[in-house]
Design an enzyme around this catalytic site. Structure first.
Site, PDB file in Angstrom:
ATOM      1  N   HIS A  60       0.833  -1.206   0.000  1.00 35.71           N
ATOM      2  CA  HIS A  60       0.000   0.000   0.000  1.00 35.71           C
ATOM      3  C   HIS A  60       0.866   1.254   0.000  1.00 35.71           C
ATOM      4  CE1 HIS A  60      -3.924   1.947   1.682  1.00 35.71           C
ATOM      5  NE2 HIS A  60      -3.227   2.817   0.957  1.00 35.71           N
ATOM      6  N   TRP A  63       2.591   6.740  -4.742  1.00 37.62           N
ATOM      7  CA  TRP A  63       3.762   7.402  -5.325  1.00 37.62           C
ATOM      8  C   TRP A  63       3.361   8.600  -6.180  1.00 37.62           C
ATOM      9  CZ3 TRP A  63       7.415   2.728  -6.905  1.00 37.62           C
ATOM     10  CH2 TRP A  63       7.950   2.185  -5.735  1.00 37.62           C
ATOM     11  N   ARG A  64       2.071   8.951  -6.131  1.00 38.96           N
ATOM     12  CA  ARG A  64       1.558  10.216  -6.699  1.00 38.96           C
ATOM     13  C   ARG A  64       1.852  10.399  -8.186  1.00 38.96           C
ATOM     14  NH1 ARG A  64      -1.751  10.224  -2.717  1.00 38.96           N
ATOM     15  NH2 ARG A  64      -1.062  11.162  -0.770  1.00 38.96           N
ATOM     16  N   HIS A 179     -10.382  -0.295   1.081  1.00 34.78           N
ATOM     17  CA  HIS A 179     -10.356   0.760   2.097  1.00 34.78           C
ATOM     18  C   HIS A 179     -11.780   0.793   2.643  1.00 34.78           C
ATOM     19  CE1 HIS A 179      -9.703   5.293   3.035  1.00 34.78           C
ATOM     20  NE2 HIS A 179     -10.990   5.088   3.224  1.00 34.78           N
ATOM     21  N   HIS A 231      -5.263  -1.154   5.984  1.00 26.50           N
ATOM     22  CA  HIS A 231      -5.251  -0.249   7.143  1.00 26.50           C
ATOM     23  C   HIS A 231      -6.400  -0.477   8.135  1.00 26.50           C
ATOM     24  CE1 HIS A 231      -7.950   2.220   4.714  1.00 26.50           C
ATOM     25  NE2 HIS A 231      -7.009   2.840   4.032  1.00 26.50           N
ATOM     26  N   ASP A 303       0.802   2.483   3.806  1.00 27.02           N
ATOM     27  CA  ASP A 303      -0.043   3.577   3.294  1.00 27.02           C
ATOM     28  C   ASP A 303       0.792   4.852   3.148  1.00 27.02           C
ATOM     29  OD1 ASP A 303      -2.188   4.989   2.324  1.00 27.02           O
ATOM     30  OD2 ASP A 303      -3.368   4.927   4.174  1.00 27.02           O
ATOM     31  N   PRO A 321      -5.167  14.294   4.387  1.00 27.57           N
ATOM     32  CA  PRO A 321      -4.860  13.147   5.243  1.00 27.57           C
ATOM     33  C   PRO A 321      -3.736  12.287   4.672  1.00 27.57           C
ATOM     34  CG  PRO A 321      -6.907  12.754   4.037  1.00 27.57           C
ATOM     35  CD  PRO A 321      -6.413  14.116   3.619  1.00 27.57           C
ATOM     36  N   GLY A 322      -2.822  11.864   5.547  1.00 30.34           N
ATOM     37  CA  GLY A 322      -1.789  10.914   5.113  1.00 30.34           C
ATOM     38  C   GLY A 322      -0.423  11.219   5.679  1.00 30.34           C
TER      39      GLY A 322
HETATM   40 ZN   LIG Z   1      -3.878   4.755   0.900  1.00 30.78          ZN
HETATM   41 ZN   LIG Z   2      -7.078   4.116   2.388  1.00 23.93          ZN
END
Ligand SMILES: [Zn+2]
Ligand SMILES: [Zn+2]
Length: 430
Positions: A60, A63-64, A179, A231, A303, A321-322
């Site tokens: 997970h 890498w955008r 998710h 997650h 993640d 978020p992240g």
């Molecule tokens: Zn994710």
């Molecule tokens: Zn997620």
């Protein structure tokens, strides 16, 4: 690899093959050729005092690419992965454009070949535009090189749509990564509880995850699809996974941050600590560590979610978020869970290498004939997480300033050293 290489004297620990002690490992033509004492080769690497594990596997990561190469690229994401000891990664499809068409998948597969230091697999979208409405053309996505499907970032809101998705993914032969989030319940930005109330922040209840997880598990049991729940962050969701373990083809992962951080951090109001699913209270943290220990949660996935500083240096309610995950995963878990006697080191190695390696297939094992995807770790070295030393193109680590034990000394993929954390010690010899 042009010549053979012997890694000498490392403490080799691989729960999947039962290795646990100092020995030598000889690598030839990208694979493990021999394991035993006193091995000779054209080149050698003295690894006395280090541990050698199978390379870590992260199912997970964001890498955008394509679309937000200012936050991460295949080159920087894979370099960050290598710095964290990861040798195989699955890239999530919530990019721009979204990975919901075969041409986007094949384009990524081509770029990975040229740009990635580690083995990288492409997750395509389960639904067009990740919208949870129309299924993607999964057979064509698979032909183009997709490894699995996921709408990560969003939960599928209609159980009927999700059921169809599982059935189609099963016929296409693709695993589904889910998710689990019910958006009618998840209306806040942090976990709904005492910490949110104290901070005056809108919370989402744990049921936002638990209700969606329960639905997914029931549908997985009925359809027989290969489903991976990513997650898992609450004790109840972990228990639900345990209940369905023998009733469905289901696996589940947990992030390093849900294993090591709690929602007390949201009291800082710092946007750094916004993540989805949100950081949970201590009781959930205890529950998920126990579930990982007992094998109810199968493995760890980070993640890894890079964000530009302008998306994180905001009040918590407005921040994206992240967290970054690759570079700190092992050390955070070793320091906070293993050294605090809550998990044994072999189980951590299994959860970071062998178990996710067997999920992706053919990875996560040190055995004769296996790919020479390995990580050397100095368990005694303590280091501080510093912004200037982060390899990722972004800087949104929740561990900045933390002192962690366990440093990645070197990472090999196919026998090639793709990360050298030891500088001269290795550079002189390889
Ligand atoms: Zn994710
Ligand atoms: Zn997620």
């Amino acid at each position: 690899m042009r010549e053979d290489l012997v890694i000498r004297g490392a403490h080799v620990l691989d729960p999947s093959s039962g290795l646990d002690g100092p020995t030598d490992v000889r690598l030839v033509a990208g694979r493990v050729a021999e394991i035993g004492d006193g091995l000779r080769g054209t080149r050698h690497l003295d690894a006395d005092g280090l541990h050698l594990f199978p390379g870590f596997v992260d199912v997970h990561a964001h890498w955008r690419t394509p679309g937000r190469e200012d936050e991460e690229t295949i080159e920087t994401g894979s370099a960050a992965a290598a710095a964290g000891g990861f040798t195989s990664v699955v890239m999530m499809p919530n990019t721009d454009p979204i990975v919901d068409k075969p041409v986007v998948v094949s384009g990524l597969v081509r770029r990975i070949e040229k740009e990635s230091r580690v083995r990288a697999h492409v997750s395509a979208a389960l639904h067009e535009g990740l919208k949870g409405e129309r299924l993607t053309e999964m057979r064509l996505l698979k032909e183009a090189g997709a490894f699995c499907v996921s709408d990560d970032g969003l939960g599928t809101q209609s159980a009927g749509v999700l059921r169809n998705g599982m059935l189609y993914a099963k016929t296409a032969g693709l695993p589904v990564i889910l998710h689990c989030e019910d958006h009618t319940l998840a209306t806040g930005v942090v976990h709904e509880g005492a910490a949110a109330a104290l901070a005056g922040l809108p919370g989402s209840p744990g049921s936002a995850e638990d209700a969606a997880t329960a639905t997914a598990l029931v549908l997985a049991a009925e359809t027989g699809a290969k489903v991976h729940i990513t997650h898992v962050s609450t004790a109840l969701s972990a228990a639900l996974v345990g209940f369905f373990r023998d009733r469905a083809d289901v696996t589940a992962d947990i992030t390093p941050h849900h294993l090591t951080l709690t929602d007390e951090l949201v009291g800082t109001l710092d946007g750094t600590y916004r993540v989805n699913p949100p950081l949970r209270p201590r009781d959930d943290g205890i529950g998920v560590v126990e579930a990982l220990r007992d094998g109810i949660l199968d493995f760890v996935a980070t993640d890894h979610a890079p964000h530009a500083s302008e998306e994180k240096e905001l009040p918590l309610e407005e921040a994206a978020p992240g967290f970054l995950g690759h570079e700190t995963a092992f050390a955070a878990l070793y320091t906070e869970i293993v050294l605090k006697n809550r998990l044994l080191l072999p189980r951590l190695v299994e959860a970071m290498a062998s178990a996710p390696g067997s999920w992706i297939g053919g990875a996560g094992s040190i055995s004769v004939g296996a790919p020479a995807d390995l990580v050397l770790v100095d368990l005694s070295e303590e280091w501080t997480v510093r912004a200037e030393a982060i390899v990722s193109r972004s800087g949104n680590s929740p561990y900045l300033g933390w002192s962690l034990k366990g440093r990645i000394a070197g990472t090999t993929v196919g026998g090639e050293l793709i990360h050298d954390g030891m500088g001269a010690r290795f550079g002189a010899r390889i």
